[in-house]
Write an enzyme that holds these catalytic residues in place. Structure first.
Site, short mmCIF file in Angstrom:
data_model
loop_
_atom_site.label_atom_id
_atom_site.label_comp_id
_atom_site.label_asym_id
_atom_site.label_seq_id
_atom_site.Cartn_x
_atom_site.Cartn_y
_atom_site.Cartn_z
N CYS A 49 21.67 -37.05 -36.71
CA CYS A 49 22.97 -37.16 -36.28
C CYS A 49 23.99 -36.96 -37.53
CB CYS A 49 23.26 -38.17 -35.29
SG CYS A 49 23.15 -39.72 -36.19
N CYS A 71 25.48 -33.03 -34.58
CA CYS A 71 25.73 -32.85 -36.11
C CYS A 71 26.03 -31.26 -36.07
CB CYS A 71 24.66 -33.12 -37.08
SG CYS A 71 22.95 -32.22 -36.48
N CYS A 106 23.43 -28.99 -38.86
CA CYS A 106 22.18 -29.08 -38.93
C CYS A 106 21.40 -27.89 -39.28
CB CYS A 106 21.88 -29.28 -37.38
SG CYS A 106 22.30 -31.08 -36.92
#
Length: 130
Positions: free
Chosen positions: A9, A83, A87
Site C-alpha cells: 500500500c 498504491c 505498484c
C-alpha cells in the site's frame, strides 16, 4: 517451496501491515509474508495496531518499508491496496488488488470493519495458495 506473498500500500502503515499480520497469524510458516509501501510512513498507524491487538495479533515489531524492485520481483503473489501506478508490475506474477479504505486518520470504530474485511480477503487468499 514456500509461497511468498507481498502486501503493498502507499504508507505501509495500516492496510498492508494488517494484512501481513493476518497472514502470519493464519498461515504460520506455510507462507513467507512481506509488506512494503510506495511512500512509507515514519511508523505504524497506532489505530491499526490497536485494531489488530483487539483480535490478539501484535504487529508492533513491524516497521514501514520502502517497496524495492528485488522484493517485488522475488515474490510469488503481490497484493496491492491503493498504491496505484507506484505498484510495480512483473510478468508472470499473480496480482490481486484489494480496494480497501485507508485507515489513516480514522478512529477505531472505522478501522475495525477494514481489519475484518482484510481478514476475509486473507482467508480467501489462503484457500487459493499452493
Amino acid at each position: 517451496m514456500t509461497t511468498t506473498v507481498l502486501f503493498v500500500c502507499v504508507h505501509n502503515a495500516g492496510r498492508s501491515q494488517m494484512a501481513a499480520g493476518w497472514l502470519r497469524h493464519l498461515a504460520g510458516d506455510r507462507v513467507e509474508v512481506r509488506s512494503a509501501g510506495s511512500a512509507p510512513a515514519a511508523g505504524l498507524n497506532p489505530v491499526a495496531v490497536r485494531a489488530m491487538a483487539e483480535v490478539g495479533i501484535d504487529i508492533t515489531a513491524e516497521q514501514p518499508r520502502l517497496l524495492d524492485h528485488a522484493t517485488a520481483e522475488t515474490s510469488d503473489v503481490i497484493v496491492t491496496m491503493g498504491c496505484g501506478d507506484a505498484c510495480p508490475y512483473f510478468p508472470g506474477k499473480r496480482y490481486e488488488d484489494w480496494p480497501l479504505d485507508d485507515p489513516a486518520g480514522r478512529d477505531i470504530t472505522a478501522v475495525r470493519p477494514i481489519r475484518d474485511a482484510i481478514r476475509t480477503r486473507v482467508e480467501q487468499l489462503l484457500t487459493d495458495l499452493p
